[in-house]
Design an enzyme around this catalytic site. Structure first.
Site, short mmCIF file in Angstrom:
data_model
loop_
_atom_site.label_atom_id
_atom_site.label_comp_id
_atom_site.label_asym_id
_atom_site.label_seq_id
_atom_site.Cartn_x
_atom_site.Cartn_y
_atom_site.Cartn_z
N SER A 281 6.43 3.09 12.73
CA SER A 281 5.15 3.79 12.60
C SER A 281 5.26 5.22 13.08
O SER A 281 6.03 5.52 13.98
CB SER A 281 4.06 3.08 13.39
OG SER A 281 2.86 3.85 13.28
N LYS B 53 3.66 -4.86 13.05
CA LYS B 53 3.38 -3.57 12.38
C LYS B 53 2.15 -3.71 11.48
O LYS B 53 1.31 -2.81 11.39
CB LYS B 53 4.60 -3.12 11.58
CG LYS B 53 4.35 -1.88 10.69
CD LYS B 53 4.04 -0.66 11.51
CE LYS B 53 3.67 0.61 10.83
NZ LYS B 53 3.74 0.86 9.45
N HIS C 229 -0.84 -3.59 13.66
CA HIS C 229 -0.98 -2.19 14.08
C HIS C 229 -1.73 -1.41 12.99
O HIS C 229 -2.66 -0.66 13.27
CB HIS C 229 0.42 -1.60 14.31
CG HIS C 229 0.48 -0.10 14.31
ND1 HIS C 229 0.38 0.65 13.15
CD2 HIS C 229 0.60 0.81 15.31
CE1 HIS C 229 0.44 1.93 13.45
NE2 HIS C 229 0.58 2.05 14.76
N ASN C 230 -1.35 -1.61 11.74
CA ASN C 230 -2.01 -0.90 10.65
C ASN C 230 -3.46 -1.34 10.50
O ASN C 230 -4.33 -0.51 10.19
CB ASN C 230 -1.26 -1.12 9.34
CG ASN C 230 0.03 -0.32 9.27
OD1 ASN C 230 0.57 0.08 10.28
ND2 ASN C 230 0.53 -0.10 8.08
N GLU D 238 -5.31 0.40 13.00
CA GLU D 238 -5.41 1.81 12.55
C GLU D 238 -6.57 1.96 11.55
O GLU D 238 -7.34 2.91 11.63
CB GLU D 238 -4.06 2.16 11.90
CG GLU D 238 -3.94 3.51 11.28
CD GLU D 238 -2.57 3.65 10.57
OE1 GLU D 238 -1.53 3.31 11.17
OE2 GLU D 238 -2.55 4.08 9.41
P1 NBP Z 1 8.44 4.78 -0.72
O1 NBP Z 1 7.71 3.57 -0.27
O2 NBP Z 1 7.72 5.80 -1.50
O3 NBP Z 1 9.72 4.30 -1.56
C1 NBP Z 1 10.60 5.24 -2.16
C2 NBP Z 1 12.03 4.79 -1.94
O4 NBP Z 1 12.23 3.49 -2.51
C3 NBP Z 1 13.01 5.72 -2.63
O5 NBP Z 1 14.15 5.84 -1.82
C4 NBP Z 1 13.30 4.96 -3.92
O6 NBP Z 1 14.51 5.29 -4.51
C5 NBP Z 1 13.35 3.58 -3.39
N1 NBP Z 1 13.31 2.55 -4.45
C6 NBP Z 1 12.31 2.18 -5.28
BR1 NBP Z 1 10.68 2.98 -5.36
N2 NBP Z 1 12.64 1.19 -6.09
C7 NBP Z 1 13.91 0.90 -5.78
C8 NBP Z 1 14.82 -0.04 -6.28
N3 NBP Z 1 14.46 -0.90 -7.23
N4 NBP Z 1 16.06 -0.07 -5.75
C9 NBP Z 1 16.41 0.78 -4.79
N5 NBP Z 1 15.59 1.71 -4.26
C10 NBP Z 1 14.34 1.76 -4.75
O7 NBP Z 1 9.16 5.49 0.53
P2 NBP Z 1 8.55 5.86 1.96
O8 NBP Z 1 7.18 6.43 1.87
O9 NBP Z 1 9.62 6.64 2.64
O10 NBP Z 1 8.42 4.45 2.69
C11 NBP Z 1 9.51 3.57 2.88
C12 NBP Z 1 8.99 2.30 3.56
O11 NBP Z 1 8.42 2.65 4.83
C13 NBP Z 1 7.87 1.60 2.79
O12 NBP Z 1 7.94 0.22 3.00
C14 NBP Z 1 6.62 2.13 3.43
O13 NBP Z 1 5.52 1.26 3.28
C15 NBP Z 1 7.05 2.26 4.89
N6 NBP Z 1 6.31 3.23 5.66
C16 NBP Z 1 5.93 4.43 5.13
C17 NBP Z 1 5.24 5.34 5.93
C18 NBP Z 1 4.83 6.67 5.38
O14 NBP Z 1 4.14 7.40 6.12
N7 NBP Z 1 5.24 7.06 4.18
C19 NBP Z 1 4.96 5.03 7.26
C20 NBP Z 1 5.40 3.81 7.78
C21 NBP Z 1 6.08 2.93 6.98
P3 NBP Z 1 14.59 6.44 -5.65
O15 NBP Z 1 14.61 7.73 -4.89
O16 NBP Z 1 15.84 6.14 -6.35
O17 NBP Z 1 13.36 6.29 -6.50
#
Ligand code: NBP
Length: 487
Positions: free
Chosen positions: A135, A189, A192-193, A196
């Protein structure tokens, strides 16, 4: 792609917002890291950032095999891709090159049962597994998140030194601890959300009452929230709210906040929290109210149409007349107290949900320790989490935060203001479902006798469901209709 003869201490696959920033954070703490992403452009981007941000020890790989083989054994690979099937695909892609004793750590917002399924699947090949809640958004990932790893304890020991350095640091340690077995890290987590969601809803209600009933301008709101952030409400969400009110609209007059469409998005963790609360028979009305409000906010066009129909039916404007006028200074102070008291109830619900799940699954969650690791790095970080930690340290069996002696005193002190705010909002026609839900939760929980006796009588009348008596043991059934109607 960069080749390296020195093996990396850890690997990270999935280089979107979270992965890229977490990888740079790990590298900055001095742990050589290998990175990989399905689309290679993100790998190159991350390598470039690592160079720009101080020649950090990070190597990028375009092939999953090279990536896995670039890691020291036992290998630890963090996955940060979109939750659901992308995680399964990434595991299958990478695990073919992994060996017994290696470890996969999914850092996404994953449904805890998916983690438990994957844990079993990779266990056949001796691969260890952790589901680790992360988080703090982009900034947390880069400079210090709150980390909630659950699953294989051996896998945790492999990365303990890394996560303890990478996590946010507070005065009583790094914001990470081994959560428990199975999918407990993801579950914590998720809750937590959910908390939030509740916090954000309660803050938005405070804003609504102050703006609509109190007539405060954005600049006044910014000052009030900044002032609140110096007291008992001090927290990340209050701090960023003060900032939001100050941002001007670059496309027109006034502040940007007033130009934002009133439709809240969501990705599912709040819904899961409410579903789990229902599954476990734990009341979580404040969190549920915040979820309902997101649903209702989504019905923008329907709400606009409803406003018109009700206006035609005689509804007068936004605010009905509040009798007695408004003492602005007092309203501000009352809203602060109402927000604080409502927040305690919301956290009580979240903590009780965690305890219920812990009992069901045998996770042995340490609620005080969870409050501690939320003190820094994460979105709900707040000064008051230290008090929650201490409440559970004083009494790990505490039935509810509401009955911790310190919190109980604070709620009683604030209840008059709390009731005034909710009453005023109701009178003014401003919905405050979160504050109302918290107050109703408090009033229901604190009352030794509820009208449940009548509900039991009704159930017994129409369904012969029986009832218990307050004055003698046993289960009773009465022929209610016959007795009531006999002459
Ligand atoms: P995203 O949730 O937007 O996912 C994008 C990533 O997933 C890219 O690296 C993409 O690769 C990859 N991907 C996808 Br889409 N389909 C795929 C597949 N079939 N095989 C391999 N890779 C694949 O990224 P994020 O916002 O960085 O979040 C990552 C995780 O962390 C999620 O579970 C999210 O819920 C969690 N999270 C996010 C936040 C936040 O603030 N964003 C906070 C806390 C937790 P590509 O580049 O090749 O498309």
């Amino acid at each position: 792609m960069e080749a390296s003869t020195v093996l990396s201490r850890i690997g990270l696959a999935g280089l979107a917002v979270m992965g890229q920033n977490l990888a740079l954070n790990v590298a900055e703490k001095g742990f050589p890291i290998s990175v990989y992403n399905r689309s290679t452009s993100k790998v190159d981007e991350t390598i470039e950032r690592a160079k720009q941000e101080g020649n950090l020890p990070l190597t990028g790989h375009h092939s999953p095999r090279d990536f896995v083989l670039s890691l020291q054994r036992p290998r630890s690979v963090i996955i940060l891709v979109k939750a659901g099937s992308p995680v399964d695909q990434t595991i299958s892609n990478l695990s073919q090159f992994m060996e017994s004793g290696d470890c996969i750590i999914d850092g996404g917002n994953e449904w805890y049962e998916n983690t438990e399924r994957r844990m079993r699947e990779v266990a056949d090949r001796g691969i260890l597994y952790l589901g680790m809640g992360v988080s703090g958004g982009e900034e947390g990932a880069r400079y210090g998140p709150s980390l909630m790893p659950g699953g294989s304890y051996d896998a945790y020991l492999n990365i303990k030194d890394i996560v303890e350095k990478v996590a946010a640091q507070v005065e009583d340690g790094p914001c990470v601890t081994y959560i428990g077995e199975g999918g407990s890290g993801n579950f914590v987590k998720m809750v937590h959300n959910g908390i939030e969601y509740g916090d954000m809803q309660l803050i938005s209600e405070a804003y609504d009452v102050l703006k609509v009933v109190g007539g405060l301008s954005n600049s006044e709101l910014a000052d009030i929230f900044a002032e609140w952030n110096r007291g008992e409400l001090e927290s990340f969400l209050i701090e960023i709210t003060a900032d939001i009110f100050r941002v001007k609209d670059e496309h027109g007059d006034g502040e940007l906040v007033d130009k934002i469409l009133d439709k809240t998005g969501m990705k599912g963790t709040g819904k899961w929290t409410v579903q789990q609360a229902a599954e476990l028979s734990v009341a979580a009305p404040t969190i549920a109210a915040s979820l309902d409000c997101r649903y209702l906010s989504g019905l923008k066009e329907e709400r606009e149409a409803a406003a018109k129909v009700l206006e035609d039916a005689g509804m007068r404007g936004d605010v009905l007349k509040v009798s007695g006028g408004i003492d602005k200074k007092r309203l501000i102070d009352d809203v602060r107290q109402a927000l604080y008291a409502s927040k305690i109830c919301s956290y009580a619900q979240g903590m009780n949900l965690l305890r219920a799940k812990s009992i069901e699954k045998g996770w042995n969650l340490n609620l005080g320790e969870l409050a501690r690791i939320w003190k820094g790095g994460c979105i709900i970080r707040a000064v008051f989490l230290d008090r929650i930690k201490k409440a559970y340290q004083r009494n790990p069996q505490l039935a509810s935060l509401v009955v911790d002696p310190d919190f109980a005193k604070e709620m009683v002190q604030r209840q008059e203001a709390w009731r005034r705010v909710v009453g005023l909002a109701i009178q003014a026609g401003i919905s405050t479902p979160g504050m109302c839900a918290s107050l109703a939760y408090f009033d229901t929980y604190r009352r030794a006798r509820l009208p449940a006796n009548l509900v039991q009588a009704q159930r017994d009348l129409f369904g012969a469901h029986t009832y218990e008596r307050i004055d003698r043991p046993g289960s009773f059934h009465t022929e209610w209709t016959k007795l009531a109607r006999q002459k």
